[in-house]
Every structure is written in C-alpha cells, then in structure tokens.
Design an enzyme around this catalytic site. Structure first.
Site, PDB file in Angstrom:
ATOM      1  N   ARG A 232      49.376  34.549  52.744  1.00  0.00           N
ATOM      2  CA  ARG A 232      49.709  36.234  52.346  1.00  0.00           C
ATOM      3  C   ARG A 232      49.334  37.291  53.393  1.00  0.00           C
ATOM      4  NH1 ARG A 232      46.865  35.508  46.070  1.00  0.00           N
ATOM      5  NH2 ARG A 232      48.154  33.490  45.739  1.00  0.00           N
TER       6      ARG A 232
ATOM      7  N   GLU B  47      42.095  26.412  49.713  1.00  0.00           N
ATOM      8  CA  GLU B  47      43.442  26.715  49.828  1.00  0.00           C
ATOM      9  C   GLU B  47      43.683  28.028  50.586  1.00  0.00           C
ATOM     10  OE1 GLU B  47      45.306  27.912  45.778  1.00  0.00           O
ATOM     11  OE2 GLU B  47      46.926  28.734  46.785  1.00  0.00           O
TER      12      GLU B  47
ATOM     13  N   LYS C 145      50.438  23.007  39.710  1.00  0.00           N
ATOM     14  CA  LYS C 145      49.578  24.509  39.596  1.00  0.00           C
ATOM     15  C   LYS C 145      50.002  25.078  38.381  1.00  0.00           C
ATOM     16  CE  LYS C 145      49.320  28.804  42.012  1.00  0.00           C
ATOM     17  NZ  LYS C 145      48.385  29.538  42.928  1.00  0.00           N
TER      18      LYS C 145
END
Ligand code: 3PG
Length: 215
Positions: free
Chosen positions: A53, A49, A137
């Site tokens: 960011r 993943e 998630k």
C-alpha cells in the site's frame, strides 16, 4: 489445465497453520518495518503480511525476510502480475490478493510464492477452486456477510478454508476462528497507526500477545 500442486497448497496451509492471527502491515516509513515486525513476532505472531500500500512494501519484505527468518513473510495487496513478480524477487514466501483476476490465479498456480487469493463471492471462489485452490482470503469479510456468509460457504464447499479479513477486530477474531472453515484471521487492529508512528513497539507486542491470549 494447469492445477495448483499439493506442494504449493501445503505451503499456504502451513502459513495459515503457523498463526491464527495475521497482521496486515502498512509500512509508512522505511525505518518502521523491522522494529514493527520484530515487535509482532515478540508478541507471538508468526506470519507477517506486508502490504504494497506504500512504496516501502517491497524493500520491507526483503529486509524482514532476512532479519526475521523464524516468521513467514508474505506480501499483501498484490493486484497485478508485475507486483507478484516483484514480491517474489524480494523473497515473499506467500502472496495475498484482495480479489482475483484469471491471470493472477493462473500465475499463482506455478509461483514460488504461494497464492492466497482474495474472494468475496461464490463465483470467484469457483474460479479458484477449478484451478485447485482450497484456501482463500475472504475480503472484505464483515461487509460481505461475515460469519453467516462463511457458514453458508461451507455447504457447497466443505473442502475450502478461509482467512477472513476486513472489519475484524480483537473482540470478534475468536468468533470467526470458532468456525470449522476458518484457518486464520487477519487485520490491522494488530498494528494501530498511532502506535506505529510513535514507535511504541512494546505496546504493539502487548496487543499481539493479548490478542492471541483472547482466542
Ligand atoms: C485487509 O487488506 O485485509 C484489510 O485492509 C484489513 O482490514 P481492517 O483494517 O478492517 O482490519
């Protein structure tokens, strides 16, 4: 109402089934993405993943997708439709969001890059469930109730599976994975910032390998 098709749901299931541990990767320098992902795969990790960011996330997804075809490569920390489109174009095979908006849930229903929507409440889960999502998630897992919350979710939603992330560590991953409704767990403990900064790829492979052995 458009609902998530079996095809896209199966894709998310395949991603979660491919690796019980999913590293949450932040790329601070463009040269780090490939060796870091190679080190993780070397250690036995099959799902990566790569988060948005930092501004290097999209390029990293493109690079890793081409260079490491044996891994599932997805995008994390996707918070808008614009970002969703960008990571899809970069080749992301799946998309993980920290939370949900109705727009993102609807976009994910027909997207080539299958969506694993982030939820922390039953109400958010219900929005996704209505659209056909059965995999979520659970974020931020530890502060949102952790294992007891996941056990409680199983009552009303026995058909739902989770990938909890947020506050999970090497020594707690196993307890989460012991739950019937947990398909995989994610976290940043697999990519310690100091080891990434110093390029200690061998140690990162060891941590990945050791974390898988601990399960
Ligand atoms: C995520 O997006 O899943 C989290 O940032 C992971 O959090 P952690 O640092 O607690 O593993």
């Amino acid at each position: 109402m458009n609902q998530l098709s079996d095809f896209y749901r199966d894709r998310v299931r395949s991603v979660l089934a491919a690796s019980p541990l999913i590293p949450v990767i932040t790329v601070n320098h463009p040269d780090q993405a490939l060796p870091l992902c190679r080190a993780l795969v070397e250690g036995g990790i099959r799902v990566l993943e790569i988060t948005l960011r930092t501004p290097h996330g999209i390029r990293a997804i493109e690079q890793v997708r081409t260079a490491i075809p044996e891994a599932w490569v997805g995008a994390g920390t996707v918070t808008s439709i614009t970002q969703y489109r960008d990571v899809e174009s970069a080749g992301a095979q799946f998309v993980i969001t920290p939370g949900v908006t109705e727009a993102i849930l609807r976009f994910g229903v027909t997207s080539e890059a299958s969506l694993l929507p982030g939820i922390s409440t039953i109400s958010e889960l219900m929005m996704g469930h209505d659209l056909g999502y059965r995999e979520f998630k659970f974020f931020p897992a530890e502060v949102s109730g952790g294992i007891p919350a996941l056990k409680a979710f199983a009552g009303p939603f026995p058909d739902v599976s989770f990938c909890p992330t947020g506050g999970i560590r090497r020594d707690t991953a196993k307890d989460y994975l012991a739950l019937d409704n947990v398909a995989a767990v994610g976290g940043t403990w697999l990519t310690p910032g100091d080891l990434v900064a110093s390029g200690d790829w061998a140690r990162i492979s060891e941590i990945a390998h050791g974390s898988l052995l601990d399960l």
